[in-house]
Design a protein around this motif. Sequence first.
Motif, mmCIF file in Angstrom:
data_model
loop_
_atom_site.group_PDB
_atom_site.id
_atom_site.type_symbol
_atom_site.label_atom_id
_atom_site.label_comp_id
_atom_site.label_asym_id
_atom_site.label_seq_id
_atom_site.Cartn_x
_atom_site.Cartn_y
_atom_site.Cartn_z
ATOM 1 N N UNK A 195 7.277 -2.970 46.218
ATOM 2 C CA UNK A 195 7.470 -2.362 47.534
ATOM 3 C C UNK A 195 6.141 -2.172 48.253
ATOM 4 N N UNK A 196 5.187 -1.518 47.577
ATOM 5 C CA UNK A 196 3.893 -1.271 48.215
ATOM 6 C C UNK A 196 3.107 -2.560 48.416
ATOM 7 N N UNK A 197 3.141 -3.442 47.418
ATOM 8 C CA UNK A 197 2.396 -4.698 47.521
ATOM 9 C C UNK A 197 2.903 -5.588 48.640
ATOM 10 N N UNK A 198 4.217 -5.781 48.704
ATOM 11 C CA UNK A 198 4.776 -6.628 49.771
ATOM 12 C C UNK A 198 4.605 -5.984 51.144
ATOM 13 N N UNK A 199 4.757 -4.667 51.213
ATOM 14 C CA UNK A 199 4.549 -3.991 52.497
ATOM 15 C C UNK A 199 3.119 -4.176 52.972
ATOM 16 N N UNK A 200 2.166 -4.014 52.062
ATOM 17 C CA UNK A 200 0.763 -4.182 52.429
ATOM 18 C C UNK A 200 0.498 -5.625 52.868
ATOM 19 N N UNK A 201 1.005 -6.569 52.101
ATOM 20 C CA UNK A 201 0.783 -7.986 52.403
ATOM 21 C C UNK A 201 1.421 -8.388 53.731
ATOM 22 N N UNK A 202 2.698 -8.108 53.881
ATOM 23 C CA UNK A 202 3.447 -8.621 55.030
ATOM 24 C C UNK A 202 3.235 -7.807 56.310
ATOM 25 N N UNK A 203 3.092 -6.501 56.183
ATOM 26 C CA UNK A 203 2.983 -5.661 57.374
ATOM 27 C C UNK A 203 1.549 -5.445 57.843
#
Length: 184
Positions: A64-72
Motif C-alpha cells: 500500500x505505502x510503496x505503490x502509493x509512493x511510487x504511483x502518486x
Amino acid sequence: MTDPAANVVRGWLGFHAATLDLFSSRLKSGAGKVTAMLKTYAQWITGPGGDWLKNIGLLVLRVWLGLSMLLLHGWGKVGNHAQLSQGFPDPLGVGPAMSVNLVIFSEVLCAVLLVAGLAARFALVPLIVTMAVAFFAVHGGRLLGEGNGEMAFIYLAGFVALFIAGPGRYSFDHYILRAFRGDD
C-alpha cells in the motif's frame, strides 16, 4: 403454626434458588464454551501458524505505502524531471537538480524495492529520510493549515513502523534469508 407470609417467602426463595442453580450451571458450561472460543481465537492470532495475520498486515502495509509512493508521487516526478530540476525545493543545500534526483531515487526505486520486500530495510532508509526532510524542512513540521506536511508525516510513520517490524514473511528478503540459512 407457620406464618403464611413466611411460607410465601420460603417458596419464592426456593423457586429462585433453584432457578439460580440451573442458570449458574448453564452459565458455567457456557463459560467453558466461551473460554474455549477465546483460546481458539487467541491461538489463531498469536499461536503457532497464527503469525500469518501479522505477515499479511506487513504485506498490505508494504504494498500500500510503496505503490502509493511510487504511483502518486514518484512517477509524476520522473515525467517532470526537467521542469522540477529548475525549481525543486533544496532543503539540504545540494542544489535543486540533485534534490529532485535523490527524491526520485527514493520515491521510485526504493518504493519498488519496498513493494517487493527486497532489501526492504535498506530501501526504507531513503524513504524515511525523504519523508522526514519533506515534513520537517519543507513543511516546517506543520500538521494543520495551508501547506501542511500531513501526508509526509503519515508516510513517515508507516515507513518507520515497517523499518522496525521488517518486511515480513511474504517478501523476497524472507525467502533469500531462508535460502542462506538452508531452511525449507
